[in-house]
Each structure stands twice: as structure tokens, then as C-alpha cells.
Design an enzyme around this catalytic site. Structure first.
Site, PDB file in Angstrom:
ATOM      1  N   HIS A  14       0.816  -1.213   0.000  1.00 14.88           N
ATOM      2  CA  HIS A  14       0.000   0.000   0.000  1.00 14.88           C
ATOM      3  C   HIS A  14       0.852   1.266   0.000  1.00 14.88           C
ATOM      4  CE1 HIS A  14       0.881   1.069   4.159  1.00 14.88           C
ATOM      5  NE2 HIS A  14       0.756  -0.216   4.452  1.00 14.88           N
ATOM      6  N   GLU A  85      -2.225  -6.959   7.878  1.00  8.81           N
ATOM      7  CA  GLU A  85      -0.876  -6.775   8.416  1.00  8.81           C
ATOM      8  C   GLU A  85      -0.750  -7.518   9.740  1.00  8.81           C
ATOM      9  OE1 GLU A  85       2.118  -6.721   8.208  1.00  8.81           O
ATOM     10  OE2 GLU A  85       2.776  -4.663   7.836  1.00  8.81           O
TER      11      GLU A  85
END
Length: 197
Positions: A14, A85
Site C-alpha cells: 500500500h 498486516e
């Protein structure tokens, strides 16, 4: 010899967030991209536009989803919770330097996080993703986060979870996992905005 699955798996970390700038561990805190992060993510669109992905998987967190959308692949993306994550537990929002004042030799890939995930738990999630993408007959794109993608790169080539420590990964970068004569291989790592045809 390992069975070759997709032609390639493109990993996209990202774009920039406020905490990636400050170096704070950002696991499950759902931060948006910065304006610069959005701008760079838009730059991924022309790089990925000429590629046909048989599957696009994305972390549920908004920084990954927004990167996927700005890169032009949001419409066909499937949310994949296994791409979240690392859960940093008590270390969420803290910098590595702050953590090391209490635990000087701490390494997330080896030690995990108190109140969060162990390396074994992250490895199990990543291994499920790898199994899923290897079953796809064609290229796959994955939008996710720094530490989980570093573990994915390590596990792709048969290294233990701790091997993720050897792979640095910047925001808004591309990595290509591939095959060499049926053996899992890394074609390129941490490339900023360009892929060879």
C-alpha cells in the site's frame, strides 16, 4: 519438483500513511493514505493497466483497498483477511526504537508481539494465501502490507517466517514472485512503479 501455478504473483504494498512516515508499527489501526500516498498509488494504474490478472486479492484495511482502487484494480478485487498486516498487539503505534528501549534485541519476524500475533500465526495465514494463489491458472495481484508481504516473499521460496527480515519493502512498490523451472523464485523485489513486460 514443485508444481508451477500462476505465471506470476505481483505483490503491491500500500501507499504512504502518516504512520509509515513516522515509522510507527501500523498493524490493525485502519489509517488512510496520505495525499502523497494517493498520488503515488495512482501512478501504479498505468503500470498495471496492460496486465490481465486472473485474481486480485486485497487486505481489508483501507490503506490497501485505497491503493488497489487507485491502481485501477479495485472493481474485481476480493477482500482476503489473511492479507491483514501483522497484529502488533502492545507494539501497535510504537516505533521500533521505542520497543527496543524495553526489549533491545526484539525482531518481529522472530519474536512476534506481546498481545498480538506470533510468527507462527502469521506464517499460517501467509501459507494459506500462497496455497490459494498457486491454485490459480494465471497471474495474480495481491495488495497488502510491509511485514506480511515480507513473510509471503520468504515463504514463497521456502524460507521460514524469520526470513522476512532479509527483505526490505517500501510503500507503493511492486514485487514479482515467479518460478524457475518449477521452483518458486523471486523475479524482482521492491520495484518502484515499473514492471518489465
Amino acid at each position: 519438483m514443485a508444481k508451477a501455478g500462476p505465471a506470476e504473483v505481483v505483490l503491491i504494498r500500500h501507499g504512504e500513511t502518516a504512520w509509515s512516515l513516522s515509522g510507527q508499527h501500523t498493524g490493525r489501526t485502519d489509517l488512510p493514505l496520505t495525499e502523497r500516498g494517493r498520488e503515488v498509488a495512482r501512478g501504479l494504474a498505468p503500470v498495471l493497466a496492460g496486465r490481465e490478472f486472473h485474481q486480485v486479492l486485497c487486505s481489508p484495511l483501507q490503506r490497501a483497498r485505497e491503493t488497489c482502487e487507485l491502481a485501477g484494480l479495485g472493481a474485481g478485487a476480493q477482500i482476503e483477511p489473511d492479507l491483514l498486516e501483522w497484529d502488533y498487539g502492545l507494539y501497535e503505534g510504537r516505533t521500533p526504537a521505542e520497543v527496543r528501549t524495553e526489549t533491545p534485541d526484539w525482531l518481529v519476524f522472530r519474536d512476534g508481539c506481546p498481545g498480538g500475533e506470533s510468527p507462527q500465526a502469521v506464517s499460517a495465514r501467509v501459507d494459506r494465501v500462497i496455497e490459494r494463489v498457486r491454485a490459480v491458472d494465471g497471474p495474480v495481484a495481491l495488495f497488502a502490507h510491509g511485514h506480511v508481504l515480507r513473510v509471503l516473499g520468504a515463504r514463497w521460496i521456502g524460507l521460514p517466517t524469520a526470513g522476512g527480515a532479509h527483505f526490505l519493502l517500501d510503500t507503493s512498490t511492486l514485487t514479482v514472485l515467479s518460478w524457475y523451472r518449477g521452483v518458486p523464485a523471486i523475479r524482482c523485489w521492491n520495484a518502484p512503479l515499473t514492471l518489465s513486460p
